[in-house]
Design a protein around this motif. Structure first.
Motif, PDB file in Angstrom:
ATOM      1  N   ILE A 144      48.602  53.748  25.789  1.00 26.33           N
ATOM      2  CA  ILE A 144      47.447  54.648  25.917  1.00 26.33           C
ATOM      3  C   ILE A 144      46.754  54.410  27.263  1.00 26.33           C
ATOM      4  O   ILE A 144      46.353  55.347  27.955  1.00 26.33           O
ATOM      5  CB  ILE A 144      46.450  54.417  24.738  1.00 26.33           C
ATOM      6  N   LEU A 145      46.639  53.143  27.630  1.00 18.82           N
ATOM      7  CA  LEU A 145      46.012  52.824  28.918  1.00 18.82           C
ATOM      8  C   LEU A 145      46.838  53.418  30.062  1.00 18.82           C
ATOM      9  O   LEU A 145      46.311  53.976  31.017  1.00 18.82           O
ATOM     10  CB  LEU A 145      45.891  51.307  29.089  1.00 18.82           C
ATOM     11  N   LEU A 146      48.140  53.289  29.904  1.00 18.27           N
ATOM     12  CA  LEU A 146      49.053  53.804  30.932  1.00 18.27           C
ATOM     13  C   LEU A 146      48.918  55.321  31.057  1.00 18.27           C
ATOM     14  O   LEU A 146      48.810  55.864  32.161  1.00 18.27           O
ATOM     15  CB  LEU A 146      50.479  53.432  30.507  1.00 18.27           C
ATOM     16  N   ALA A 147      48.905  56.000  29.913  1.00 18.49           N
ATOM     17  CA  ALA A 147      48.790  57.474  29.912  1.00 18.49           C
ATOM     18  C   ALA A 147      47.467  57.883  30.557  1.00 18.49           C
ATOM     19  O   ALA A 147      47.413  58.831  31.342  1.00 18.49           O
ATOM     20  CB  ALA A 147      48.876  58.000  28.487  1.00 18.49           C
ATOM     21  N   ALA A 148      46.404  57.145  30.251  1.00 19.41           N
ATOM     22  CA  ALA A 148      45.087  57.478  30.819  1.00 19.41           C
ATOM     23  C   ALA A 148      45.085  57.251  32.322  1.00 19.41           C
ATOM     24  O   ALA A 148      44.557  58.071  33.084  1.00 19.41           O
ATOM     25  CB  ALA A 148      44.003  56.639  30.159  1.00 19.41           C
ATOM     26  N   SER A 149      45.702  56.167  32.749  1.00 18.56           N
ATOM     27  CA  SER A 149      45.656  55.853  34.187  1.00 18.56           C
ATOM     28  C   SER A 149      46.404  56.920  34.986  1.00 18.56           C
ATOM     29  O   SER A 149      46.014  57.261  36.102  1.00 18.56           O
ATOM     30  CB  SER A 149      46.191  54.445  34.447  1.00 18.56           C
ATOM     31  N   LYS A 150      47.436  57.496  34.403  1.00 20.16           N
ATOM     32  CA  LYS A 150      48.232  58.511  35.111  1.00 20.16           C
ATOM     33  C   LYS A 150      47.461  59.806  35.339  1.00 20.16           C
ATOM     34  O   LYS A 150      47.714  60.528  36.287  1.00 20.16           O
ATOM     35  CB  LYS A 150      49.513  58.802  34.338  1.00 20.16           C
ATOM     36  N   LYS A 151      46.526  60.109  34.449  1.00 14.51           N
ATOM     37  CA  LYS A 151      45.805  61.380  34.584  1.00 14.51           C
ATOM     38  C   LYS A 151      44.762  61.357  35.698  1.00 14.51           C
ATOM     39  O   LYS A 151      44.336  62.405  36.180  1.00 14.51           O
ATOM     40  CB  LYS A 151      45.109  61.738  33.258  1.00 14.51           C
ATOM     41  N   LYS A 152      44.310  60.188  36.061  1.00 16.06           N
ATOM     42  CA  LYS A 152      43.396  59.990  37.199  1.00 16.06           C
ATOM     43  C   LYS A 152      42.039  60.695  37.069  1.00 16.06           C
ATOM     44  O   LYS A 152      41.410  61.020  38.091  1.00 16.06           O
ATOM     45  CB  LYS A 152      44.060  60.427  38.506  1.00 16.06           C
ATOM     46  N   ILE A 153      41.615  60.981  35.866  1.00 15.60           N
ATOM     47  CA  ILE A 153      40.318  61.664  35.772  1.00 15.60           C
ATOM     48  C   ILE A 153      39.314  60.938  34.860  1.00 15.60           C
ATOM     49  O   ILE A 153      38.193  61.408  34.695  1.00 15.60           O
ATOM     50  CB  ILE A 153      40.484  63.121  35.282  1.00 15.60           C
ATOM     51  N   LEU A 154      39.732  59.808  34.291  1.00 10.62           N
ATOM     52  CA  LEU A 154      38.833  59.138  33.344  1.00 10.62           C
ATOM     53  C   LEU A 154      38.310  57.811  33.872  1.00 10.62           C
ATOM     54  O   LEU A 154      39.031  57.084  34.558  1.00 10.62           O
ATOM     55  CB  LEU A 154      39.573  58.843  32.033  1.00 10.62           C
ATOM     56  N   ASP A 155      37.080  57.506  33.502  1.00  9.33           N
ATOM     57  CA  ASP A 155      36.560  56.144  33.645  1.00  9.33           C
ATOM     58  C   ASP A 155      36.657  55.522  32.255  1.00  9.33           C
ATOM     59  O   ASP A 155      36.409  56.206  31.252  1.00  9.33           O
ATOM     60  CB  ASP A 155      35.091  56.160  34.074  1.00  9.33           C
ATOM     61  N   ILE A 156      37.018  54.244  32.213  1.00  9.54           N
ATOM     62  CA  ILE A 156      37.297  53.640  30.906  1.00  9.54           C
ATOM     63  C   ILE A 156      36.522  52.333  30.718  1.00  9.54           C
ATOM     64  O   ILE A 156      36.515  51.473  31.602  1.00  9.54           O
ATOM     65  CB  ILE A 156      38.809  53.341  30.784  1.00  9.54           C
ATOM     66  N   TRP A 157      35.902  52.221  29.570  1.00  7.80           N
ATOM     67  CA  TRP A 157      35.322  50.941  29.147  1.00  7.80           C
ATOM     68  C   TRP A 157      36.198  50.418  28.025  1.00  7.80           C
ATOM     69  O   TRP A 157      36.401  51.112  27.021  1.00  7.80           O
ATOM     70  CB  TRP A 157      33.887  51.141  28.634  1.00  7.80           C
ATOM     71  N   TYR A 158      36.727  49.215  28.202  1.00  7.82           N
ATOM     72  CA  TYR A 158      37.618  48.651  27.183  1.00  7.82           C
ATOM     73  C   TYR A 158      37.069  47.295  26.746  1.00  7.82           C
ATOM     74  O   TYR A 158      36.949  46.372  27.553  1.00  7.82           O
ATOM     75  CB  TYR A 158      39.020  48.488  27.779  1.00  7.82           C
ATOM     76  N   LEU A 159      36.752  47.209  25.473  1.00  8.09           N
ATOM     77  CA  LEU A 159      36.299  45.941  24.901  1.00  8.09           C
ATOM     78  C   LEU A 159      37.559  45.186  24.461  1.00  8.09           C
ATOM     79  O   LEU A 159      38.039  45.372  23.344  1.00  8.09           O
ATOM     80  CB  LEU A 159      35.401  46.246  23.707  1.00  8.09           C
ATOM     81  N   PHE A 160      38.065  44.395  25.365  1.00  7.39           N
ATOM     82  CA  PHE A 160      39.352  43.752  25.087  1.00  7.39           C
ATOM     83  C   PHE A 160      39.158  42.637  24.049  1.00  7.39           C
ATOM     84  O   PHE A 160      38.299  41.764  24.205  1.00  7.39           O
ATOM     85  CB  PHE A 160      39.949  43.177  26.381  1.00  7.39           C
ATOM     86  N   PRO A 161      40.016  42.619  23.006  1.00 13.96           N
ATOM     87  CA  PRO A 161      39.827  41.667  21.906  1.00 13.96           C
ATOM     88  C   PRO A 161      40.359  40.259  22.226  1.00 13.96           C
ATOM     89  O   PRO A 161      41.422  39.857  21.772  1.00 13.96           O
ATOM     90  CB  PRO A 161      40.629  42.306  20.769  1.00 13.96           C
ATOM     91  N   LEU A 162      39.551  39.546  22.958  1.00 11.47           N
ATOM     92  CA  LEU A 162      39.923  38.216  23.437  1.00 11.47           C
ATOM     93  C   LEU A 162      40.153  37.239  22.284  1.00 11.47           C
ATOM     94  O   LEU A 162      41.143  36.507  22.243  1.00 11.47           O
ATOM     95  CB  LEU A 162      38.748  37.723  24.285  1.00 11.47           C
ATOM     96  N   ASN A 163      39.229  37.262  21.347  1.00 17.81           N
ATOM     97  CA  ASN A 163      39.298  36.330  20.236  1.00 17.81           C
ATOM     98  C   ASN A 163      40.532  36.601  19.369  1.00 17.81           C
ATOM     99  O   ASN A 163      41.241  35.676  18.962  1.00 17.81           O
ATOM    100  CB  ASN A 163      38.004  36.448  19.417  1.00 17.81           C
ATOM    101  N   ALA A 164      40.810  37.880  19.128  1.00 17.01           N
ATOM    102  CA  ALA A 164      41.991  38.223  18.321  1.00 17.01           C
ATOM    103  C   ALA A 164      43.256  37.790  19.047  1.00 17.01           C
ATOM    104  O   ALA A 164      44.220  37.322  18.420  1.00 17.01           O
ATOM    105  CB  ALA A 164      42.023  39.725  18.060  1.00 17.01           C
ATOM    106  N   LEU A 165      43.255  37.909  20.361  1.00 15.54           N
ATOM    107  CA  LEU A 165      44.444  37.512  21.114  1.00 15.54           C
ATOM    108  C   LEU A 165      44.649  35.996  21.012  1.00 15.54           C
ATOM    109  O   LEU A 165      45.751  35.535  20.696  1.00 15.54           O
ATOM    110  CB  LEU A 165      44.316  37.928  22.580  1.00 15.54           C
ATOM    111  N   THR A 166      43.611  35.231  21.247  1.00 18.50           N
ATOM    112  CA  THR A 166      43.781  33.767  21.217  1.00 18.50           C
ATOM    113  C   THR A 166      44.116  33.289  19.794  1.00 18.50           C
ATOM    114  O   THR A 166      44.889  32.370  19.625  1.00 18.50           O
ATOM    115  CB  THR A 166      42.549  33.012  21.763  1.00 18.50           C
TER     116      THR A 166
END
Ligand SMILES: C[S@@+](CC[C@H](N)C(=O)[O-])C[C@H]1O[C@@H](n2cnc3c(N)ncnc32)[C@H](O)[C@@H]1O
Length: 297
Positions: A144-166
């Motif tokens: 999804i991030l990749l698809a969004a980056s390709k369109k070049k028209i969005l600003d994105i806020w992503y609350l990355f789940p650090l705790n879930a990852l660790t």
């Protein structure tokens, strides 16, 4: 549930929910004002929209991100929510509080990973927008991030789940194959394994090669680099959101997909100001807490 007694100092410090909502609110205000005179349609996408309301640890009920966004003049809103009850609740609040905006709102009761690809693909250069990604845990596919980056028209806020990852990456590398595949989906690569686990320099008693996970700073650096490899701009400022016990839960990142020098200059500057403001409020709350503790002694 309405407002309950307010605990001193709990208005902001340690309250990551309020921090994230303050940040998104301020950014949407800036964004809509900054782009209002441009000949583009403005869209807001909330991929993990929730029920429209959220509760703070002190019992206060506040508007969630979807409702906050409706206070700003976007031309179209996309709210994705996997849980039927939450989606119904959100729909009800919108009909009651924003009846004139109902036609501009698309509420989608589904897994955002299955639906965002299509939504993003249909965006055109005549649109600009903000996408807020606010999962609970390891729920957002990198695609999804990749698809969004390709369109070049969005600003994105992503609350990355650090705790879930660790939590899913034990220090001694004892994760399952299924977990490994899940992390691949979240990070969009399997490179994380080499980057995040290093041979343990301590000699093993059993003559085996033992691995150990890198420290917290390196882990965060890896995630930041991953995002930087995909997006035109990743703000050098991010914010680690912690729980009341001071453990990191999420890291809030801001990315821009538009590679215009001017857009990045302005967006980056505003984001720095917003982070500064949040820092200042957190500090004031901390000072207030300290003063109250001293007076109570
Ligand atoms: C942290 S909450 C969002 C809170 C919301 N942004 C707010 O400010 O009120 C995460 C929400 O995402 C929903 N969710 C979880 N996985 C999802 C998915 N794959 N697609 C869409 N929604 C999802 C959950 O049901 C939950 O309501």
């Amino acid at each position: 549930m309405g407002k309950q007694t307010k605990k001193s100092g709990s208005n902001f410090g340690g309250e990551w929910t309020r921090e994230k909502l303050t940040i998104i609110n301020d950014y949407l205000g800036f964004y809509v004002t900054a782009l209002s005179k441009q000949n583009v349609k403005l869209i807001y996408i909330d991929a993990f929209a929730g029920s429209g309301k959220t509760y703070l640890p002190n019992g206060d009920q506040v508007d969630g991100s979807a409702i906050i966004s409706l206070q700003y003049d976007f031309d179209e809103y996309y709210f994705l929510e996997i849980d039927k009850e939450r989606k119904d609740e959100l729909e009800k609040i919108i009909k009651t509080r924003f009846p004139t905006k109902v036609d501009k709102v698309h509420i989608i009761n589904d897994n955002c990973n299955n639906r965002l690809g299509d939504i993003l693909n249909k965006l055109t250069i005549y649109q600009r927008g903000v996408m807020f990604l606010d999962p609970y845990a390891l729920e957002l596919d990198w695609s999804i991030l990749l698809a969004a980056s390709k369109k070049k028209i969005l600003d994105i806020w992503y609350l990355f789940p650090l705790n879930a990852l660790t939590r899913n990456l034990p220090k001694d590398k004892s994760y399952t194959e299924a977990t490994s595949k899940k992390i691949d989906t979240i990070l969009g690569t399997h490179d994380w394994e080499k980057a995040l686990y290093k041979l343990d320099p301590q000699i093993s008693l059993f003559d085996t090669e033992d691995y150990i996970r890198v420290n917290f700073e390196e882990l965060v650096k890896y995630i930041t680099n991953r995002l930087s490899s995909t997006f035109a701009y990743v703000s050098p400022r991010s914010r680690i959101l912690k729980n009341s016990k001071n453990s990191p839960l999420f890291i809030l990142y801001f990315m821009m997909t538009n590679n215009s020098y001017k857009a990045i200059g302005l967006g980056g500057k505003v984001v720095t100001q917003i982070f500064d403001k949040v820092d200042r409020i957190a500090k004031d709350v901390q000072n207030e807490d300290n003063t109250q503790t001293i007076h109570a002694l």
